[in-house]
Motif scaffolding. Structure first.
Motif, mmCIF file in Angstrom:
data_model
loop_
_atom_site.group_PDB
_atom_site.id
_atom_site.type_symbol
_atom_site.label_atom_id
_atom_site.label_comp_id
_atom_site.label_asym_id
_atom_site.label_seq_id
_atom_site.Cartn_x
_atom_site.Cartn_y
_atom_site.Cartn_z
ATOM 1 N N ASN A 162 -13.344 -30.687 6.891
ATOM 2 C CA ASN A 162 -13.973 -29.901 8.282
ATOM 3 C C ASN A 162 -13.688 -30.390 9.750
ATOM 4 O O ASN A 162 -12.466 -29.290 10.513
ATOM 5 N N SER A 188 -17.311 -12.879 5.585
ATOM 6 C CA SER A 188 -17.364 -13.910 6.779
ATOM 7 C C SER A 188 -18.129 -15.144 5.907
ATOM 8 O O SER A 188 -18.054 -16.058 5.188
ATOM 9 N N SER A 212 -26.756 -26.592 12.418
ATOM 10 C CA SER A 212 -25.334 -26.182 11.032
ATOM 11 C C SER A 212 -25.735 -24.590 11.766
ATOM 12 O O SER A 212 -24.912 -23.462 11.440
ATOM 13 N N LYS A 237 -24.120 -23.453 14.656
ATOM 14 C CA LYS A 237 -22.589 -24.017 15.267
ATOM 15 C C LYS A 237 -21.948 -22.594 13.822
ATOM 16 O O LYS A 237 -20.499 -22.363 13.966
ATOM 17 N N TYR A 238 -22.736 -22.539 12.994
ATOM 18 C CA TYR A 238 -22.236 -21.528 11.643
ATOM 19 C C TYR A 238 -21.681 -19.882 12.627
ATOM 20 O O TYR A 238 -20.705 -19.156 12.137
ATOM 21 N N SER A 296 -16.716 -16.631 17.327
ATOM 22 C CA SER A 296 -15.574 -16.911 17.896
ATOM 23 C C SER A 296 -14.033 -16.194 17.855
ATOM 24 O O SER A 296 -13.322 -16.421 18.327
ATOM 25 N N LYS A 297 -14.268 -16.370 16.349
ATOM 26 C CA LYS A 297 -12.900 -16.157 15.637
ATOM 27 C C LYS A 297 -12.512 -14.193 15.506
ATOM 28 O O LYS A 297 -11.883 -13.324 15.474
ATOM 29 N N LYS A 307 -11.008 -28.063 11.845
ATOM 30 C CA LYS A 307 -12.080 -27.088 12.681
ATOM 31 C C LYS A 307 -13.198 -26.646 12.585
ATOM 32 O O LYS A 307 -13.246 -25.837 13.060
ATOM 33 N N THR A 308 -13.813 -26.758 11.519
ATOM 34 C CA THR A 308 -14.404 -25.861 10.607
ATOM 35 C C THR A 308 -16.082 -26.786 10.517
ATOM 36 O O THR A 308 -15.987 -28.673 10.928
ATOM 37 N N SER A 309 -17.267 -26.794 9.838
ATOM 38 C CA SER A 309 -18.810 -27.089 9.480
ATOM 39 C C SER A 309 -18.849 -27.214 8.008
ATOM 40 O O SER A 309 -18.637 -26.183 7.771
ATOM 41 N N GLU A 334 -19.198 -20.028 14.693
ATOM 42 C CA GLU A 334 -18.035 -19.936 14.472
ATOM 43 C C GLU A 334 -17.128 -18.466 13.717
ATOM 44 O O GLU A 334 -15.997 -18.471 14.510
ATOM 45 N N THR A 365 -16.873 -18.768 3.488
ATOM 46 C CA THR A 365 -17.401 -19.246 3.641
ATOM 47 C C THR A 365 -17.653 -20.273 2.960
ATOM 48 O O THR A 365 -17.250 -21.815 2.498
#
Length: 487
Positions: free
Chosen positions: A255, A430, A405, A408-409, A415-416, A259-261, A412, A434
């Motif tokens: 991770n 997504s 989390s 964060k998800y 942001s993309k 750069k992921t969670s 993520e 994921t």
């Protein structure tokens, strides 16, 4: 009309099951591969004789290791209920948001700890002492049958027996007076017992490490040869990392690299359902979605809430402070209702509804992820129903981690896709990506554990013992014919 993702999909449920710290499936998969790998390595050195001994050792130990404490624990529960008439024994962990065992009597708390530690001791005795003796006896019988056993005991074996007896004597002397322990207070001792009881009963790592300690000592003391003692010590101590910590370490590293969670599969499913229902119809871009989940407070009066030195506040106290700050129960019913619902994210603490500092922030927040109904359902699913169970303990830190989390998800995803519309199709894609990434990282972590346990450790243990004691066949080790220690 949009169709929400089925959060009970087989894929998500399977990943969720693997992530459950209370189940043995992931460890069972690793253990099966470990048994196969170690049996193969044993066959390469000692042929069928060593391979059979290693398989028996690994298979029987796995049964006691993975299920022994649980089985014995259930037997203890039955004894407590039928013999001592103890009922409604709860989890004994506690923090500033939960204390399910506060109403338990001291006798129940001590019984629970005694029951669990007894289970650990019995399982440890079987793994570390009974299994090796039986296994060695079977090997000795097979060697005699094949006329390969040396019936004469050598001087070096006698020296090793003296070493073992000396070790046992020193160990007994060292702990002869270990019962004379003074504790500063019975309350602190009870708190320690409650914490230890909870972890030994509910945490695989605690349960497995607790049995490892006695297992390693038992196997070393029951070794037939110094080389075998060295191999047991190296193998079992180094295995602790690969059994318990290698998989999460690998997942954490992956991770970080990408750069992921690391997000729980149930959180992924719940959050996507929520976004499809509440966000997809709005036609927001990724950039706008990030703004929607920002930690913006709709009222700066949060800063005036007095928590004292505590990490939580009682609901009644919070309501009184809200009224003193000028909030009206009728005009501002929304914030009072939200506070009440937020306090229901966990069972009552010693009969009182409470909220953490972070939960009070969510009460004042206009973030789309501060919906208490959504948070309660998501946290409950990510903890397998334990977070809302008044008899179970889930730490505040764990629940807050789940809460974070979620953001964060979403960040993520947004942001993309800053300039794209966050619609149903994008959310479903997504979701699948994921989950696939989560499964891949989980598999990579487990493969790392398997590599260490089934290949790396058995190769190194043989190499190390050969370097220290010289080229030793398995028959020599099994016979206990010690060679001169290499300087």
């Amino acid at each position: 009309m949009s169709t929400p993702i089925n959060n009970t999909s087989i894929f998500a449920k399977g990943l969720s099951h693997i992530k459950n710290p209370s189940v043995v499936l992931p460890t069972l998969v690793i253990e099966a591969c470990c048994t196969a790998g170690r049996t193969h390595q044993a066959y390469k050195r000692g042929g069928t004789l060593e391979a059979k001994e290693r398989f028996r050792e690994e298979a029987t130990s796995a049964i006691f290791w993975l299920w022994g404490v649980k089985w014995l624990n259930k037997l203890g529960d039955l004894i407590g209920e039928k013999v001592f008439k103890l009922k409604s024994i709860t989890d004994t962990g506690k923090d500033y948001l939960r204390d399910p065992g506060y109403a338990m009597s001291n006798s129940a708390k001590f019984f629970k700890f005694g029951k669990i530690i007894s289970s650990v001791i019995i399982a440890t005795g079987l793994i570390g002492f009974a299994v090796p003796k039986i296994n060695h006896a079977i090997t000795a019988h097979a060697m005699k049958k094949n006329k390969n056993a040396d019936t004469n005991k050598t001087d070096s074996t006698e020296k090793f027996d003296d070493y073992i007896n000396k070790t046992k004597k020193q160990t007994n002397n060292k702990y002869t007076n270990s019962n004379n322990i003074n504790f500063k207070g019975s309350e602190n001792f009870a708190n320690f017992l409650m914490k230890a009881s909870y972890n030994l009963e509910n945490n695989n790592t605690w349960r497995l490490v607790s049995t490892d300690t006695g297992m390693v000592a038992g196997r070393i003391l029951n070794s037939r040869h110094p080389a075998e003692a060295l191999e047991y010590g190296f193998r079992d101590i180094s295995s602790v990392f690969f059994y318990n910590f290698a998989t999460p370490t690998a997942i954490f590293a992956l991770n970080k690299l990408f750069k992921t969670s690391d997000i729980h599969p149930n959180v992924i499913a719940q959050t996507n359902n929520y976004l499809q229902k509440n966000i997809a119809p709005l036609g927001l871009s990724g950039k706008e979605l990030i703004e929607k989940i920002g930690a913006n407070l709709k009222d700066t009066k949060f800063e005036k809430i007095d928590f004292g030195q505590n990490k939580a506040i009682e609901l009644d106290d919070l309501i009184k402070q809200l009224e003193k700050l000028g909030f009206d129960r009728v005009k501002d019913a929304e914030i009072f209702n939200k506070a009440t619902l937020m306090s229901e994210l966990q069972p009552k603490l010693r009969g009182k509804s409470v909220l953490s500092v972070e939960q009070v922030k969510d009460v004042f927040s206009n973030s789309i992820t501060s919906d208490p109904k959504f948070l309660k359902e998501t946290i409950n699913k990510a903890t397998y129903g334990r977070a809302s169970n008044p008899k179970k303990f889930v730490s505040a830190q764990t629940c807050q981690g789940i809460r974070e989390s979620i953001d964060k998800y979403i960040i993520e995803i947004a942001s993309k896709n800053k300039d794209k519309i966050i619609d149903e199709k994008l959310l479903k894609n997504s979701y699948r990506k994921t989950l696939a990434r989560t499964a891949a990282f989980q598999a990579a972590g487990m493969l790392f554990s398997i590599f260490g346990l089934a290949i790396l450790i058995p190769k190194l243990q043989i190499l190390i013992s050969q370097k220290v004691f010289g080229k030793k066949s398995f028959e020599e080790i099994a016979n206990g014919n010690a060679s001169e220690h290499k300087k």
